[in-house]
Design an enzyme around this catalytic site. Sequence first.
Site, mmCIF file in Angstrom:
data_model
loop_
_atom_site.group_PDB
_atom_site.id
_atom_site.type_symbol
_atom_site.label_atom_id
_atom_site.label_comp_id
_atom_site.label_asym_id
_atom_site.label_seq_id
_atom_site.Cartn_x
_atom_site.Cartn_y
_atom_site.Cartn_z
ATOM 1 N N SER A 10 -8.654 11.326 -0.467
ATOM 2 C CA SER A 10 -9.061 10.034 0.065
ATOM 3 C C SER A 10 -9.955 10.321 1.265
ATOM 4 O O SER A 10 -9.651 11.192 2.083
ATOM 5 C CB SER A 10 -7.841 9.249 0.541
ATOM 6 O OG SER A 10 -8.242 8.272 1.481
ATOM 7 N N ASP A 37 -11.188 4.468 -0.298
ATOM 8 C CA ASP A 37 -10.213 3.377 -0.129
ATOM 9 C C ASP A 37 -10.932 2.166 0.428
ATOM 10 O O ASP A 37 -11.201 2.076 1.627
ATOM 11 C CB ASP A 37 -9.110 3.813 0.840
ATOM 12 C CG ASP A 37 -8.121 4.748 0.158
ATOM 13 O OD1 ASP A 37 -7.835 5.817 0.724
ATOM 14 O OD2 ASP A 37 -7.652 4.406 -0.942
ATOM 15 N N HIS A 68 -11.214 2.630 -4.954
ATOM 16 C CA HIS A 68 -9.893 1.997 -5.027
ATOM 17 C C HIS A 68 -10.015 0.677 -4.287
ATOM 18 O O HIS A 68 -10.014 0.644 -3.056
ATOM 19 C CB HIS A 68 -8.853 2.919 -4.377
ATOM 20 C CG HIS A 68 -7.493 2.312 -4.270
ATOM 21 N ND1 HIS A 68 -6.509 2.887 -3.482
ATOM 22 C CD2 HIS A 68 -6.939 1.219 -4.833
ATOM 23 C CE1 HIS A 68 -5.405 2.151 -3.573
ATOM 24 N NE2 HIS A 68 -5.641 1.136 -4.379
ATOM 25 N N PHE A 145 -2.935 1.788 4.741
ATOM 26 C CA PHE A 145 -3.078 2.797 5.783
ATOM 27 C C PHE A 145 -2.763 4.192 5.244
ATOM 28 O O PHE A 145 -1.949 4.341 4.334
ATOM 29 C CB PHE A 145 -2.108 2.496 6.948
ATOM 30 C CG PHE A 145 -2.319 1.153 7.565
ATOM 31 C CD1 PHE A 145 -1.582 0.055 7.121
ATOM 32 C CD2 PHE A 145 -3.295 0.963 8.548
ATOM 33 C CE1 PHE A 145 -1.795 -1.215 7.654
ATOM 34 C CE2 PHE A 145 -3.503 -0.297 9.102
ATOM 35 C CZ PHE A 145 -2.751 -1.387 8.646
ATOM 36 N N GLY A 146 -3.414 5.201 5.794
ATOM 37 C CA GLY A 146 -3.063 6.575 5.464
ATOM 38 C C GLY A 146 -1.900 7.027 6.329
ATOM 39 O O GLY A 146 -1.460 6.317 7.239
ATOM 40 N N ASP A 177 -0.947 7.950 -5.284
ATOM 41 C CA ASP A 177 -1.706 7.838 -4.040
ATOM 42 C C ASP A 177 -0.778 7.385 -2.922
ATOM 43 O O ASP A 177 -0.200 6.301 -2.990
ATOM 44 C CB ASP A 177 -2.827 6.813 -4.247
ATOM 45 C CG ASP A 177 -3.636 6.551 -2.987
ATOM 46 O OD1 ASP A 177 -4.559 5.725 -3.047
ATOM 47 O OD2 ASP A 177 -3.343 7.163 -1.938
ATOM 48 N N GLY A 178 -0.637 8.278 -1.915
ATOM 49 C CA GLY A 178 0.134 7.886 -0.735
ATOM 50 C C GLY A 178 1.230 8.888 -0.437
ATOM 51 O O GLY A 178 2.169 9.017 -1.221
HETATM 52 C C1 DX5 Z 1 -3.287 3.533 1.292
HETATM 53 C C2 DX5 Z 1 -4.329 4.564 0.999
HETATM 54 C C3 DX5 Z 1 -3.737 5.939 1.279
HETATM 55 C C4 DX5 Z 1 -4.727 7.060 1.209
HETATM 56 C C5 DX5 Z 1 -4.004 8.394 1.209
HETATM 57 O O1 DX5 Z 1 -3.822 2.272 1.154
HETATM 58 O O2 DX5 Z 1 -4.744 4.448 -0.355
HETATM 59 O O3 DX5 Z 1 -2.719 6.128 0.335
HETATM 60 O O4 DX5 Z 1 -5.469 6.931 0.075
HETATM 61 O O5 DX5 Z 1 -3.319 8.477 2.400
HETATM 62 P P1 DX5 Z 1 -2.265 9.628 2.734
HETATM 63 O O6 DX5 Z 1 -2.506 10.800 1.798
HETATM 64 O O7 DX5 Z 1 -2.589 9.958 4.166
HETATM 65 O O8 DX5 Z 1 -0.932 9.025 2.534
#
Ligand code: DX5
Length: 229
Positions: A10, A37, A68, A145-146, A177-178
Site C-alpha cells: 500500500s 488506498d 482500492h 487508516f494504516g 489488506d490490513g
Molecule cells: C486501510 C488501508 C490499510 C493499508 C495497509 O484502509 O487499506 O489496510 O492498505 O495498512 P497496514 O499494512 O499498515 O495495515
Amino acid sequence: MTHPPLIVPSVLPADFATLGAEVEALCVAGVDRIQWDVMDGVFVPNLTFGADVIAAARRHSSVEFEAHLMVAEPDRLLENYVAAGCEIVIVHAEAATHLHRTLHRIRELGARSGVALNPHTPASVVDGVLEETDLILAMTVNPGFGGQAYIPAVERKLVELRAMIDASGLPIDLEVDGGITDTTIVTAAAAGADVFISGSWMYRHPEGKRAAVELLRERARSAHQVAVA
Ligand code: DX5
C-alpha cells in the site's frame, strides 16, 4: 491457488511529497503490484489520492496499479481511475448498490474488477457476482487508516471465500489488506489468501523494502505448501 503468492504494498505510508521516487523504489524492491488506498473522507474518515495523483505516478512504475476505492459512490469514479492507469479497480460491496453492474462496468472499461469486504461483511455477499469478479479483497482491518492491528476472526471468512472460489473454478485472486506482517501473513495464507497488501510493516522493516518483500513472499509460499501437504 491459481498463482504463487503476490506481495503488494500500500502506498499509504509513503512520502506523498515524492510519490514518483517512492513508486520507483517499490518496483526496485520487487513488489508484484502497487495498491493505492483511495479514500473520500465519507465512506472512511480519511482523504487520500485523486486520480490525477495516480496518473502522475504511473510513468514511474514498471508494475500494475490497483485502486482500492474506499469511497461512498464508486460508480462516479470508475472511469477516472481506469484512465489514470489502474489495471485493477476494487470497490466496496458495502458502497455498491448494484454490485453486479458495477463490477461488469469496470471490465467494460478495460480493467480487472475487484470487490472488497469489510471485516463484518459475510462471504455470501459475493455469491452472486463471482463471474464478474477478478479479485476479492477481505479487509483484515476496518478501512481508513494504516498501522492497525490485524483481525484474526476474518480468517474464518477467508476459508469460506477460498472454498467458494475453488468450487467456482474461476481464476479469482483472494487478497487480504490490513495488519499484514511476517507473522500474520502465515495464517492468512494458510486460510486461503494469495495476494497480500502490506503498508506500515513493509515500510518500517529495518532491512528495507526488498528484504521485507522477500520475507513476506517466503512466509506465504511456505504456508501454502504446508496447507496443501
Ligand atoms: C486501510 C488501508 C490499510 C493499508 C495497509 O484502509 O487499506 O489496510 O492498505 O495498512 P497496514 O499494512 O499498515 O495495515
